[in-house]
Scaffold this motif. Structure first.
Motif, PDB file in Angstrom:
ATOM      1  N   MET A 182       0.844  -1.202   0.000  1.00 12.31           N
ATOM      2  CA  MET A 182       0.000   0.000   0.000  1.00 12.31           C
ATOM      3  C   MET A 182       0.877   1.250   0.000  1.00 12.31           C
ATOM      4  SD  MET A 182      -2.916   1.098   2.739  1.00 12.31           S
ATOM      5  CE  MET A 182      -3.788   2.646   2.566  1.00 12.31           C
ATOM      6  N   ILE A 183       0.544   2.215  -0.836  1.00 12.54           N
ATOM      7  CA  ILE A 183       1.313   3.443  -0.949  1.00 12.54           C
ATOM      8  C   ILE A 183       0.854   4.443   0.108  1.00 12.54           C
ATOM      9  CG2 ILE A 183       1.888   5.377  -2.455  1.00 12.54           C
ATOM     10  CD1 ILE A 183       3.085   2.691  -3.262  1.00 12.54           C
ATOM     11  N   ALA A 184       1.824   4.991   0.833  1.00 14.90           N
ATOM     12  CA  ALA A 184       1.480   5.956   1.880  1.00 14.90           C
ATOM     13  C   ALA A 184       2.668   6.877   2.106  1.00 14.90           C
ATOM     14  CB  ALA A 184       1.115   5.223   3.175  1.00 14.90           C
ATOM     15  N   GLY A 185       2.463   7.876   2.950  1.00 14.25           N
ATOM     16  CA  GLY A 185       3.545   8.744   3.367  1.00 14.25           C
ATOM     17  C   GLY A 185       4.169   9.552   2.255  1.00 14.25           C
ATOM     18  N   GLU A 186       5.502   9.684   2.314  1.00 15.37           N
ATOM     19  CA  GLU A 186       6.214  10.540   1.371  1.00 15.37           C
ATOM     20  C   GLU A 186       6.110  10.021  -0.060  1.00 15.37           C
ATOM     21  OE1 GLU A 186      10.624  12.599   0.708  1.00 15.37           O
ATOM     22  OE2 GLU A 186      10.339  11.080   2.280  1.00 15.37           O
ATOM     23  N   LEU A 187       6.118   8.697  -0.230  1.00 10.44           N
ATOM     24  CA  LEU A 187       6.012   8.135  -1.575  1.00 10.44           C
ATOM     25  C   LEU A 187       4.685   8.510  -2.212  1.00 10.44           C
ATOM     26  CD1 LEU A 187       7.156   6.432  -3.841  1.00 10.44           C
ATOM     27  CD2 LEU A 187       6.340   4.374  -2.666  1.00 10.44           C
ATOM     28  N   LYS A 188       3.615   8.397  -1.462  1.00  6.91           N
ATOM     29  CA  LYS A 188       2.292   8.783  -1.960  1.00  6.91           C
ATOM     30  C   LYS A 188       2.266  10.267  -2.321  1.00  6.91           C
ATOM     31  CE  LYS A 188      -2.606   8.812  -0.554  1.00  6.91           C
ATOM     32  NZ  LYS A 188      -2.820  10.273  -0.654  1.00  6.91           N
ATOM     33  N   SER A 189       2.862  11.082  -1.461  1.00  6.05           N
ATOM     34  CA  SER A 189       2.903  12.523  -1.700  1.00  6.05           C
ATOM     35  C   SER A 189       3.681  12.847  -2.972  1.00  6.05           C
ATOM     36  CB  SER A 189       3.538  13.222  -0.492  1.00  6.05           C
ATOM     37  OG  SER A 189       3.666  14.600  -0.729  1.00  6.05           O
ATOM     38  N   LYS A 190       4.785  12.127  -3.202  1.00  9.22           N
ATOM     39  CA  LYS A 190       5.592  12.358  -4.402  1.00  9.22           C
ATOM     40  C   LYS A 190       4.829  11.983  -5.675  1.00  9.22           C
ATOM     41  CE  LYS A 190       9.672  13.886  -3.015  1.00  9.22           C
ATOM     42  NZ  LYS A 190      10.250  15.166  -3.511  1.00  9.22           N
ATOM     43  N   ILE A 191       4.079  10.889  -5.606  1.00  7.39           N
ATOM     44  CA  ILE A 191       3.307  10.469  -6.783  1.00  7.39           C
ATOM     45  C   ILE A 191       2.193  11.476  -7.067  1.00  7.39           C
ATOM     46  CG2 ILE A 191       1.809   8.672  -7.738  1.00  7.39           C
ATOM     47  CD1 ILE A 191       3.411   6.673  -5.997  1.00  7.39           C
ATOM     48  N   ASP A 192       1.531  11.930  -6.018  1.00  9.90           N
ATOM     49  CA  ASP A 192       0.507  12.967  -6.185  1.00  9.90           C
ATOM     50  C   ASP A 192       1.116  14.228  -6.791  1.00  9.90           C
ATOM     51  OD1 ASP A 192      -1.397  11.294  -5.082  1.00  9.90           O
ATOM     52  OD2 ASP A 192      -1.254  12.161  -3.078  1.00  9.90           O
ATOM     53  N   GLY A 193       2.325  14.568  -6.316  1.00 15.72           N
ATOM     54  CA  GLY A 193       3.004  15.743  -6.843  1.00 15.72           C
ATOM     55  C   GLY A 193       3.365  15.587  -8.310  1.00 15.72           C
ATOM     56  N   LEU A 194       3.787  14.379  -8.707  1.00 17.35           N
ATOM     57  CA  LEU A 194       4.113  14.114 -10.110  1.00 17.35           C
ATOM     58  C   LEU A 194       2.887  14.281 -10.988  1.00 17.35           C
ATOM     59  CD1 LEU A 194       6.105  13.073 -12.289  1.00 17.35           C
ATOM     60  CD2 LEU A 194       5.422  10.740 -11.662  1.00 17.35           C
ATOM     61  N   TRP A 195       1.766  13.763 -10.513  1.00 14.30           N
ATOM     62  CA  TRP A 195       0.503  13.893 -11.254  1.00 14.30           C
ATOM     63  C   TRP A 195       0.148  15.366 -11.455  1.00 14.30           C
ATOM     64  CZ3 TRP A 195      -2.076   9.681 -13.183  1.00 14.30           C
ATOM     65  CH2 TRP A 195      -3.344   9.905 -13.701  1.00 14.30           C
ATOM     66  N   GLU A 196       0.324  16.159 -10.393  1.00 16.17           N
ATOM     67  CA  GLU A 196       0.014  17.588 -10.455  1.00 16.17           C
ATOM     68  C   GLU A 196       0.991  18.312 -11.383  1.00 16.17           C
ATOM     69  OE1 GLU A 196      -2.051  21.000  -9.911  1.00 16.17           O
ATOM     70  OE2 GLU A 196      -2.607  18.966  -9.283  1.00 16.17           O
ATOM     71  N   THR A 197       2.251  17.868 -11.391  1.00 12.92           N
ATOM     72  CA  THR A 197       3.249  18.476 -12.272  1.00 12.92           C
ATOM     73  C   THR A 197       2.836  18.339 -13.736  1.00 12.92           C
ATOM     74  OG1 THR A 197       5.083  18.139 -10.738  1.00 12.92           O
ATOM     75  CG2 THR A 197       5.646  18.322 -13.069  1.00 12.92           C
ATOM     76  N   PHE A 198       2.339  17.172 -14.118  1.00 19.10           N
ATOM     77  CA  PHE A 198       1.866  16.979 -15.489  1.00 19.10           C
ATOM     78  C   PHE A 198       0.698  17.923 -15.792  1.00 19.10           C
ATOM     79  CE2 PHE A 198       4.112  12.852 -15.593  1.00 19.10           C
ATOM     80  CZ  PHE A 198       4.588  12.873 -16.887  1.00 19.10           C
TER      81      PHE A 198
END
Length: 257
Positions: free
Chosen positions: A1-17
């Motif tokens: 399960m994705i959580a914490g900083e890794l989850k935040s980084k993936i969300d940030g990548l999505w927003e960057t696009f």
């Protein structure tokens, strides 16, 4: 399960696009997949080369060694095709290399060992619109890989007594599942945005008139409505602004009436 900083980084990548101009979630997933493949190709090659040296063998032939033929008209320095090399280039140079060399390279992999990958990469299309966006995405993906490796080390430490070895592929599966979940959420939230050129084409085909009432029940960011207004202002300027009744209708009409 994705959580914490890794989850935040993936969300940030999505927003960057999204902020960088690539808003269709399907395209975002596609581009992330291709870039992850390019990163993995380099990592895999480096790992196999190190294993070969460790075993005292000298027979490993890297797909990046020497001059690499991209197509019939282009041969390049293979080292430039490595993620670990081009990621440190200036954004403009990185963009040119990824667009004109790296993507054609992965589309045309003929090596038997990479053949299965090549089948899935043959239709790879580079859609990232600007050097700045590509540079930012590659930096963020590097961070995500670093965090995935940290998750692997942490999970292996926890599961040492059970002799359960977690590898990057296990964590990757969780990451990709999370990305697909975002794709599903985007669909439910109406975030599949119609590309601008398609909006423009459809409006031109519909050829709206000054007195038409235009309503888009799935407006989202109102792309069709904005394009319709721009179309009328451009194509029907005289009918709108030199006719008092039409001018009032254009500016005051309510599609709820």
């Amino acid at each position: 399960m994705i959580a914490g900083e890794l989850k935040s980084k993936i969300d940030g990548l999505w927003e960057t696009f999204a902020t960088g101009g690539l808003t269709n979630p399907l395209n975002v997933i596609e581009q992330i997949t291709y870039l992850m493949f390019i990163k993995d190709l380099d990592d895999s090659d480096n790992r196999r080369k190190k294993d070969n040296i460790l075993l005292g063998l000298n027979d490993y032939q890297s797909i990046f060694d020497g001059e690499v033929k991209i197509d019939d008209d282009l041969t390049v320095n293979g080292d430039e095709l490595r993620w670990s090399t081009f990621k440190d280039f200036a954004p403009e140079k990185m963009f040119t290399i990824v667009q004109t060399e790296v993507f054609p390279f992965i589309k045309n992999l003929k090596n038997n060992e990479e053949g299965s990958y090549a089948r899935y990469m043959k239709d790879a299309t580079f859609l990232i619109p600007t050097p700045g966006l590509l540079s930012k995405v590659i930096g963020e993906l590097d961070d995500i890989y670093r965090l995935m490796d940290e998750e692997v080390q942490k999970d292996n430490s926890k599961n040492k007594e059970k002799a359960l070895i977690i590898n990057r592929g296990d964590v990757r599966g969780d990451v990709y599942e999370y990305l697909l979940g975002k794709l599903s959420t985007a669909g439910r939230n109406g975030q599949f945005r119609t590309p601008r050129h398609i909006i423009k084409m459809i409006v031109e085909l519909m050829n709206p008139q000054v007195t038409d009432k235009i309503c888009d029940p799935a407006a989202g960011t109102a792309g069709f409505l904005v394009e319709s207004a721009e179309f009328l202002q451009d194509k029907k300027k005289e009918e709108i602004f030199y006719n008092k009744e039409n001018r009032h209708y254009f500016h005051k009409a309510d599609c709820n009436k």
